[in-house]
Design a protein around this motif. Structure first.
Motif, PDB file in Angstrom:
ATOM      1  N   GLY A  60       0.813  -1.211   0.000  1.00  0.00           N
ATOM      2  CA  GLY A  60       0.000   0.000   0.000  1.00  0.00           C
ATOM      3  C   GLY A  60       0.841   1.253   0.000  1.00  0.00           C
ATOM      4  N   ILE A  61       0.139   2.398   0.016  1.00  0.00           N
ATOM      5  CA  ILE A  61       0.808   3.693  -0.005  1.00  0.00           C
ATOM      6  C   ILE A  61       1.182   4.088   1.419  1.00  0.00           C
ATOM      7  CG2 ILE A  61       0.468   6.157  -0.471  1.00  0.00           C
ATOM      8  CD1 ILE A  61      -1.432   5.209  -2.783  1.00  0.00           C
ATOM      9  N   VAL A  62       2.449   4.463   1.594  1.00  0.00           N
ATOM     10  CA  VAL A  62       2.943   4.741   2.942  1.00  0.00           C
ATOM     11  C   VAL A  62       3.482   6.157   3.124  1.00  0.00           C
ATOM     12  CG1 VAL A  62       3.432   2.348   3.531  1.00  0.00           C
ATOM     13  CG2 VAL A  62       5.166   3.703   2.341  1.00  0.00           C
ATOM     14  N   GLY A  63       3.658   6.884   2.013  1.00  0.00           N
ATOM     15  CA  GLY A  63       4.219   8.224   2.162  1.00  0.00           C
ATOM     16  C   GLY A  63       4.140   9.048   0.892  1.00  0.00           C
ATOM     17  N   ILE A  64       4.626  10.285   1.024  1.00  0.00           N
ATOM     18  CA  ILE A  64       4.647  11.218  -0.104  1.00  0.00           C
ATOM     19  C   ILE A  64       6.072  11.746  -0.266  1.00  0.00           C
ATOM     20  CG2 ILE A  64       3.872  13.488  -0.914  1.00  0.00           C
ATOM     21  CD1 ILE A  64       1.186  12.886   0.497  1.00  0.00           C
ATOM     22  N   VAL A  65       6.559  11.744  -1.494  1.00  0.00           N
ATOM     23  CA  VAL A  65       7.887  12.276  -1.793  1.00  0.00           C
ATOM     24  C   VAL A  65       7.778  13.279  -2.937  1.00  0.00           C
ATOM     25  CG1 VAL A  65       8.994  10.127  -1.042  1.00  0.00           C
ATOM     26  CG2 VAL A  65       8.534  10.482  -3.477  1.00  0.00           C
ATOM     27  N   LYS A  66       8.815  14.118  -3.024  1.00  0.00           N
ATOM     28  CA  LYS A  66       8.828  15.158  -4.057  1.00  0.00           C
ATOM     29  C   LYS A  66      10.047  14.984  -4.951  1.00  0.00           C
ATOM     30  CE  LYS A  66       8.463  19.424  -2.543  1.00  0.00           C
ATOM     31  NZ  LYS A  66       8.796  20.829  -2.186  1.00  0.00           N
ATOM     32  N   VAL A  67       9.877  15.207  -6.243  1.00  0.00           N
ATOM     33  CA  VAL A  67      11.004  15.149  -7.179  1.00  0.00           C
ATOM     34  C   VAL A  67      11.879  16.384  -6.965  1.00  0.00           C
ATOM     35  CG1 VAL A  67      11.693  15.130  -9.612  1.00  0.00           C
ATOM     36  CG2 VAL A  67       9.639  13.878  -8.881  1.00  0.00           C
ATOM     37  N   VAL A  68      13.166  16.163  -6.649  1.00  0.00           N
ATOM     38  CA  VAL A  68      14.075  17.289  -6.423  1.00  0.00           C
ATOM     39  C   VAL A  68      15.203  17.341  -7.450  1.00  0.00           C
ATOM     40  CG1 VAL A  68      13.563  17.592  -3.968  1.00  0.00           C
ATOM     41  CG2 VAL A  68      15.326  15.952  -4.668  1.00  0.00           C
ATOM     42  N   ARG A  69      15.302  16.323  -8.273  1.00  0.00           N
ATOM     43  CA  ARG A  69      16.217  16.385  -9.409  1.00  0.00           C
ATOM     44  C   ARG A  69      15.629  15.579 -10.550  1.00  0.00           C
ATOM     45  NH1 ARG A  69      22.683  14.764 -10.003  1.00  0.00           N
ATOM     46  NH2 ARG A  69      22.794  15.311 -12.213  1.00  0.00           N
ATOM     47  N   GLN A  70      15.480  16.216 -11.686  1.00  0.00           N
ATOM     48  CA  GLN A  70      14.873  15.561 -12.845  1.00  0.00           C
ATOM     49  C   GLN A  70      15.821  14.523 -13.431  1.00  0.00           C
ATOM     50  OE1 GLN A  70      12.547  19.732 -13.834  1.00  0.00           O
ATOM     51  NE2 GLN A  70      13.478  18.633 -15.554  1.00  0.00           N
ATOM     52  N   ALA A  71      15.292  13.728 -14.346  1.00  0.00           N
ATOM     53  CA  ALA A  71      16.013  12.570 -14.884  1.00  0.00           C
ATOM     54  C   ALA A  71      17.441  12.874 -15.317  1.00  0.00           C
ATOM     55  CB  ALA A  71      15.224  11.988 -16.054  1.00  0.00           C
ATOM     56  N   TYR A  72      18.354  12.014 -14.876  1.00  0.00           N
ATOM     57  CA  TYR A  72      19.759  12.076 -15.293  1.00  0.00           C
ATOM     58  C   TYR A  72      20.268  10.640 -15.355  1.00  0.00           C
ATOM     59  CZ  TYR A  72      20.809  11.717 -10.232  1.00  0.00           C
ATOM     60  OH  TYR A  72      20.889  11.325  -8.910  1.00  0.00           O
ATOM     61  N   PRO A  73      21.385  10.400 -16.081  1.00  0.00           N
ATOM     62  CA  PRO A  73      21.807   9.013 -16.313  1.00  0.00           C
ATOM     63  C   PRO A  73      21.993   8.214 -15.026  1.00  0.00           C
ATOM     64  CG  PRO A  73      23.005  10.499 -17.749  1.00  0.00           C
ATOM     65  CD  PRO A  73      22.222  11.376 -16.797  1.00  0.00           C
ATOM     66  N   ASP A  74      21.506   6.977 -15.049  1.00  0.00           N
ATOM     67  CA  ASP A  74      21.647   6.072 -13.907  1.00  0.00           C
ATOM     68  C   ASP A  74      23.020   5.401 -14.004  1.00  0.00           C
ATOM     69  OD1 ASP A  74      21.618   4.038 -12.064  1.00  0.00           O
ATOM     70  OD2 ASP A  74      19.579   3.374 -12.521  1.00  0.00           O
ATOM     71  N   ASP A 100      15.985  12.106  -8.420  1.00  0.00           N
ATOM     72  CA  ASP A 100      16.175  12.181  -6.978  1.00  0.00           C
ATOM     73  C   ASP A 100      14.867  12.639  -6.349  1.00  0.00           C
ATOM     74  OD1 ASP A 100      18.777  11.532  -7.464  1.00  0.00           O
ATOM     75  OD2 ASP A 100      19.635  13.419  -6.739  1.00  0.00           O
ATOM     76  N   VAL A 101      14.548  12.044  -5.210  1.00  0.00           N
ATOM     77  CA  VAL A 101      13.331  12.436  -4.496  1.00  0.00           C
ATOM     78  C   VAL A 101      13.661  12.744  -3.038  1.00  0.00           C
ATOM     79  CG1 VAL A 101      11.799  11.081  -5.974  1.00  0.00           C
ATOM     80  CG2 VAL A 101      12.723  10.046  -3.888  1.00  0.00           C
ATOM     81  N   ARG A 102      12.856  13.626  -2.461  1.00  0.00           N
ATOM     82  CA  ARG A 102      12.995  13.961  -1.045  1.00  0.00           C
ATOM     83  C   ARG A 102      11.673  13.618  -0.362  1.00  0.00           C
ATOM     84  NH1 ARG A 102      16.105  18.122   1.110  1.00  0.00           N
ATOM     85  NH2 ARG A 102      16.156  19.190  -0.894  1.00  0.00           N
ATOM     86  N   ILE A 103      11.771  13.127   0.865  1.00  0.00           N
ATOM     87  CA  ILE A 103      10.534  12.779   1.567  1.00  0.00           C
ATOM     88  C   ILE A 103       9.781  14.056   1.942  1.00  0.00           C
ATOM     89  CG2 ILE A 103      11.608  12.660   3.860  1.00  0.00           C
ATOM     90  CD1 ILE A 103       9.661  10.241   4.393  1.00  0.00           C
TER      91      ILE A 103
END
Length: 153
Positions: A60-74, A100-103
């Motif tokens: 299930g869903i346990v939290g909310i995160v925010k995108v803090v850096r858009q796509a870059y090479p893995d 990258d995501v931040r809680i």
DNA sequence: GCCAACGTTGGC
DNA sequence: GCCAACGTTGGC
């Protein structure tokens, strides 16, 4: 701004692991599915995502995160010692990407898959996560679905 | 552990 | 381009 849902197996990386990070953020690496990759490349800074626990006793869903850096090479795709190594990803022309995501916050309670399904005839009927056989680790969420789910908490 | 659903691979 | 074989995901 758009909304998304990110799956993670709590056995390998849970919402509590993210909350325990010094900078409260992490790289969403290891995605090796083209559809999921394409969705990740659509993510913009500031987009919000549900953090979903899969393959566990209570999915299930346990939290909310925010995108803090858009796509870059893995870069983990370039490392032969990494579990997600992919020799076909060329550093000159990367095949895989990460964000990258931040809680933002942990939910007060888990909103289980079962509970989401119980709303299947309402606002959530079209939710990608709930589609039969869905296995995507990154899925889009509409504003309506987002509002519905956050109101359940 | 089971198994349905799906993605990827590779022979032809 | 087809499709069988195989590997993975993920709920139960």
């Amino acid at each position: 701004m758009k909304y998304w849902l990110l799956k993670s197996e709590p056995g390998s990386y849970s919402i509590d692991d993210l909350a325990a990070e010094k900078k409260k953020r992490t790289s969403w690496d290891g995605v090796r599915n083209y559809q999921a990759r394409n969705l990740m490349r659509e993510m913009k800074n500031g987009d919000l995502c549900f953090f979903y626990h899969s393959s566990c006793p209570k999915p299930g869903i346990v939290g909310i995160v925010k995108v803090v850096r858009q796509a870059y090479p893995d870069h983990t795709a370039f490392d032969p010692d990494d579990h997600h190594y992919d020799p076909k990803s060329d550093p000159e022309d990367p095949r895989w990407f990460m964000v990258d995501v931040r809680i933002v916050r942990k939910l007060a309670r888990i909103i289980s898959l079962r509970e989401l399904r119980e709303h299947g005839t309402g606002a959530l009927s079209e939710m990608v996560l709930l589609r039969r056989g869905n296995r995507l680790s990154v899925t889009p969420v509409t504003k309506k679905q987002w509002n519905c789910i956050t109101s359940l908490e």
